[in-house]
Design an enzyme around this catalytic site. Sequence first.
Site: not given
Ligand code: 15L
Length: 268
Positions: A34, A111-113, A169, A73, A76, A52, A140
């Site tokens: 990390d 991630s869901n994002h 989440s 890593g 986030s 890094d 992100y």
């Molecule tokens: C993510 O990708 C984040 O890392 C986490 O901190 C939350 O924000 C999560 O999504 C979310 O959508 O709840």
Amino acid sequence: SDTKPILLTGASGNLGRMLTRELSAAGYTLRLTDIMPFPDELPKGTTFVKADLTESLAVVRQAEGCGTILHFGGVSVEKPFEEVAGPNLHGLYHIYEAARMFGARVVFASSNHSIGFHERPQGNQGKLDADCAFRPDGYYGLSKVYGELMGRMYWDKHGVENVNIRIGSCFPKPINKRMLATWLSYADLARLITRTIEAEKVGHCVVWGASKNPDSFWAADHRDRLGWEPQDTAEDYRTEVGHIVSDDPVEERYQGGGYCSIEYSRKD
Ligand code: 15L
């Protein structure tokens, strides 16, 4: 079980620390890394190197001889493009090059994002399958799309196996109505990660990282290849958090929630 060591990036983050506890207790040999110091006592047999992700040599040195790279890593949360690009784009490239060099499997904390601008489904109609269109909700989320597609390319071109977990989440408990859909318990994530290490063959694999939530936004994925089923459910928290919603219509309309509202400037 795999006798080769496992590299865990992002070890000092919330999920990295939890996975360090769980996987070392289960007998795996971990190499942690990390950019931040590791805040807990190091489990026996575990090593930690501060590094890094944007420095390729540090990553390569750590990955040598590892059978699995658990890549947690990087940045986030939503940040300006220039802050995301180093760790999440260049750093990810270093991870995949190391995996190619040493024949390791990559498990990517997506991630869901990466799909956050899909609208939330109404009831059981219109839940998303893992082959849905990417609809990132910021820089992100866009970096997570890039990460998943990097896995697609390294599998097709080099046979580097990878599992991409679109984490919803992952917190100790859900804290609002959205998380009745998106919550992933720590125990379900730990069991999922064990399966990503142990599964015979995974190819390029995409899995929704959510517990057994009746309100989930998500449906089909590749979990059968891993032999994983979530066991916990956000339903246990409905009376506690089911009424907690924001007054921002953009946040409530889309799956990515508050990330969709950050710098949102669309007028129609
Ligand atoms: C993510 O990708 C984040 O890392 C986490 O901190 C939350 O924000 C999560 O999504 C979310 O959508 O709840």
